[in-house]
Design a protein around this motif. Structure first.
Motif, short mmCIF file in Angstrom:
data_model
loop_
_atom_site.label_atom_id
_atom_site.label_comp_id
_atom_site.label_asym_id
_atom_site.label_seq_id
_atom_site.Cartn_x
_atom_site.Cartn_y
_atom_site.Cartn_z
N GLN A 135 0.83 -1.20 0.00
CA GLN A 135 0.00 0.00 0.00
C GLN A 135 0.87 1.26 0.00
OE1 GLN A 135 -3.34 -0.21 -0.48
NE2 GLN A 135 -2.84 -2.41 -0.64
N ASP A 136 1.97 1.24 0.74
CA ASP A 136 2.89 2.38 0.75
C ASP A 136 3.53 2.56 -0.62
OD1 ASP A 136 3.57 3.23 3.88
OD2 ASP A 136 2.83 1.19 3.65
N LEU A 137 3.91 1.45 -1.24
CA LEU A 137 4.54 1.53 -2.56
C LEU A 137 3.56 2.06 -3.60
CD1 LEU A 137 6.56 -1.77 -2.40
CD2 LEU A 137 7.55 0.49 -2.83
N ILE A 138 2.33 1.60 -3.53
CA ILE A 138 1.31 2.08 -4.47
C ILE A 138 1.16 3.59 -4.35
CG2 ILE A 138 -1.18 2.11 -4.90
CD1 ILE A 138 -1.16 -0.91 -4.24
N ALA A 139 1.13 4.09 -3.10
CA ALA A 139 0.96 5.53 -2.87
C ALA A 139 2.17 6.31 -3.35
CB ALA A 139 0.71 5.79 -1.39
N GLN A 140 3.37 5.85 -3.00
CA GLN A 140 4.58 6.60 -3.37
C GLN A 140 4.80 6.63 -4.87
OE1 GLN A 140 8.46 4.89 -2.75
NE2 GLN A 140 9.36 6.85 -2.18
N LEU A 141 4.56 5.50 -5.53
CA LEU A 141 4.86 5.40 -6.95
C LEU A 141 3.65 5.66 -7.85
CD1 LEU A 141 7.07 2.18 -6.76
CD2 LEU A 141 7.81 4.57 -6.76
N SER A 142 2.50 5.97 -7.24
CA SER A 142 1.27 6.24 -8.00
C SER A 142 0.93 5.09 -8.95
CB SER A 142 1.39 7.56 -8.77
OG SER A 142 1.62 8.64 -7.90
N LEU A 143 1.02 3.88 -8.45
CA LEU A 143 0.77 2.71 -9.29
C LEU A 143 -0.73 2.51 -9.50
CD1 LEU A 143 3.29 0.17 -7.69
CD2 LEU A 143 3.66 1.79 -9.56
N THR A 144 -1.09 2.15 -10.71
CA THR A 144 -2.50 1.87 -11.01
C THR A 144 -2.68 0.51 -11.67
OG1 THR A 144 -2.32 2.98 -13.16
CG2 THR A 144 -3.03 4.32 -11.29
N ASP A 145 -1.59 -0.20 -11.90
CA ASP A 145 -1.63 -1.46 -12.63
C ASP A 145 -1.01 -2.56 -11.78
OD1 ASP A 145 -1.31 -3.63 -14.41
OD2 ASP A 145 -1.07 -2.28 -16.12
N GLU A 146 -1.71 -3.68 -11.63
CA GLU A 146 -1.21 -4.83 -10.87
C GLU A 146 0.13 -5.32 -11.41
OE1 GLU A 146 -1.96 -8.25 -8.06
OE2 GLU A 146 -2.82 -6.25 -8.28
N ALA A 147 0.33 -5.20 -12.70
CA ALA A 147 1.58 -5.67 -13.31
C ALA A 147 2.79 -4.94 -12.75
CB ALA A 147 1.52 -5.53 -14.82
N ALA A 148 2.61 -3.68 -12.38
CA ALA A 148 3.73 -2.92 -11.80
C ALA A 148 4.11 -3.50 -10.45
CB ALA A 148 3.35 -1.46 -11.67
N LEU A 149 3.12 -3.89 -9.66
CA LEU A 149 3.40 -4.52 -8.37
C LEU A 149 4.13 -5.85 -8.56
CD1 LEU A 149 0.28 -4.06 -6.06
CD2 LEU A 149 2.61 -3.28 -5.63
N ASP A 150 3.76 -6.57 -9.61
CA ASP A 150 4.41 -7.86 -9.87
C ASP A 150 5.92 -7.68 -10.04
OD1 ASP A 150 1.99 -9.14 -9.71
OD2 ASP A 150 1.66 -9.17 -11.88
N GLN A 151 6.33 -6.60 -10.68
CA GLN A 151 7.75 -6.35 -10.85
C GLN A 151 8.45 -6.16 -9.50
OE1 GLN A 151 9.29 -6.45 -13.89
NE2 GLN A 151 7.29 -7.05 -14.67
N LEU A 152 7.79 -5.45 -8.60
CA LEU A 152 8.37 -5.22 -7.27
C LEU A 152 8.40 -6.52 -6.47
CD1 LEU A 152 6.57 -1.86 -6.41
CD2 LEU A 152 8.77 -2.21 -7.55
N ARG A 153 7.36 -7.33 -6.62
CA ARG A 153 7.32 -8.62 -5.91
C ARG A 153 8.46 -9.53 -6.34
NH1 ARG A 153 0.84 -9.02 -7.11
NH2 ARG A 153 0.12 -7.82 -5.29
N ILE A 154 8.72 -9.55 -7.64
CA ILE A 154 9.81 -10.39 -8.15
C ILE A 154 11.14 -9.95 -7.55
CG2 ILE A 154 11.21 -10.76 -10.21
CD1 ILE A 154 8.99 -12.69 -10.10
N ARG A 155 11.34 -8.64 -7.42
CA ARG A 155 12.60 -8.15 -6.85
C ARG A 155 12.75 -8.60 -5.41
NH1 ARG A 155 14.72 -2.58 -9.35
NH2 ARG A 155 16.38 -3.17 -7.91
N ALA A 156 11.67 -8.59 -4.64
CA ALA A 156 11.73 -9.04 -3.25
C ALA A 156 12.00 -10.54 -3.18
CB ALA A 156 10.43 -8.70 -2.53
N VAL A 157 11.33 -11.31 -4.05
CA VAL A 157 11.53 -12.76 -4.10
C VAL A 157 12.98 -13.08 -4.41
CG1 VAL A 157 10.98 -14.85 -5.41
CG2 VAL A 157 9.14 -13.34 -4.63
N LEU A 158 13.55 -12.40 -5.39
CA LEU A 158 14.94 -12.64 -5.78
C LEU A 158 15.90 -12.26 -4.64
CD1 LEU A 158 14.93 -11.34 -9.47
CD2 LEU A 158 15.25 -13.70 -8.71
#
Length: 266
Positions: A135-158
């Motif tokens: 939720q913090d990332l969505i607010a800071q980066l003004s994300l509106t697309d789930e695909a953008a979150l997926d990119q961040l999730r992959i970075r955390a997983v890696l």
């Protein structure tokens, strides 16, 4: 590995025992986002009283340790039996050094800087796990697309995998009434290598477990692989009845699938 994590606001002490008996693998008493600024001191007293009263092992999410509230949290928790400390707003390994409690640290990556520095944070010797604050990332980066979150999730997983930490659990799903959306979102996260999810209400726990439950087809395929491996002796790869060859990583994954299916009573 923990599959379900349940937040309970520290200013609602009447919910502590209910959370512990909810079936969640980990209960997190929250001193941060779910507590209004005017109730921080009351919440801190509630958490301390519960921990001093012989409570079952719980985690505590403190306020940002770089703030006065975070430092008050740390002083209040000194010497108490805290099973884990969830630290918000971690942007560098230096933030972890601000936490001097004798408990495993779970670093929450809630900003662009936190995600960019994920590997360095995960590699800190006191960090036992990392997770995203979506939720913090969505607010800071003004994300509106789930695909953008997926990119961040992959970075955390890696980042977690690169330094040998446990798999990353998913962030909370804010709509408590939307079981269908929670199920779909959690299954999507599972596909990206995330494991488990934090919840904000006990009713979300069975939905999260269902999302990670291996299907009948997955269980059958895993069982075939494990049975073939058990019948092989001193070989690098195992041949399945249909001619496919599987090696050690695939066999390990199959065993994990069967273990998870048994855990979830398939």
């Amino acid at each position: 590995m923990n599959l379900t994590w349940l937040y309970v606001p520290a200013d609602r002490p009447e919910r502590f025992d209910k959370a512990v008996t909810s079936g969640a693998d980990v209960v997190i008493i929250d001193l941060e986002d779910s507590v209004a600024p005017s109730r921080k001191e009351e919440a801190r007293r509630n958490a301390v009283a519960y921990l001093r009263g012989g409570a079952p092992a719980v985690h505590v999410r403190i306020n940002d340790p770089a703030t006065d509230e975070g430092q008050l949290d740390l002083r209040a928790l000194e010497g108490l039996p805290v099973a884990g400390v969830r630290v918000p707003k971690v942007e560098s390994p230096a933030a972890v050094d601000l936490v001097d409690l004798d408990a495993p640290i779970h670093a929450l990556l809630e900003s662009a800087a936190g995600v960019v520095n994920a590997v360095a944070i995960a590699a800190h010797p006191r960090v036992a796990g990392v997770a995203l604050g979506e939720q913090d990332l969505i607010a800071q980066l003004s994300l509106t697309d789930e695909a953008a979150l997926d990119q961040l999730r992959i970075r955390a997983v890696l980042a977690a995998a690169a330094v040998g930490l446990p798999p990353v659990p998913m962030s909370v799903y804010a709509n408590v009434a939307d079981d269908e959306g929670l199920l779909a979102s959690t299954r999507r996260g599972r596909g990206f290598g995330l494991f488990g999810r934090t919840a904000i209400h006990p009713r979300q726990l069975p939905v999260i477990r269902e999302a990670f439950r291996p299907s009948g087809e997955e269980v059958a395929a895993a069982r075939e692989i494990v049975e073939a491996a058990e019948g092989a002796v001193d070989v690098g790869a195992v041949a399945l009845p249909d001619g496919r060859l599987v090696d050690a990583p695939i066999i390990t994954r199959a065993r994990r699938t069967l273990a998870l299916a048994e855990r979830l009573a398939l």
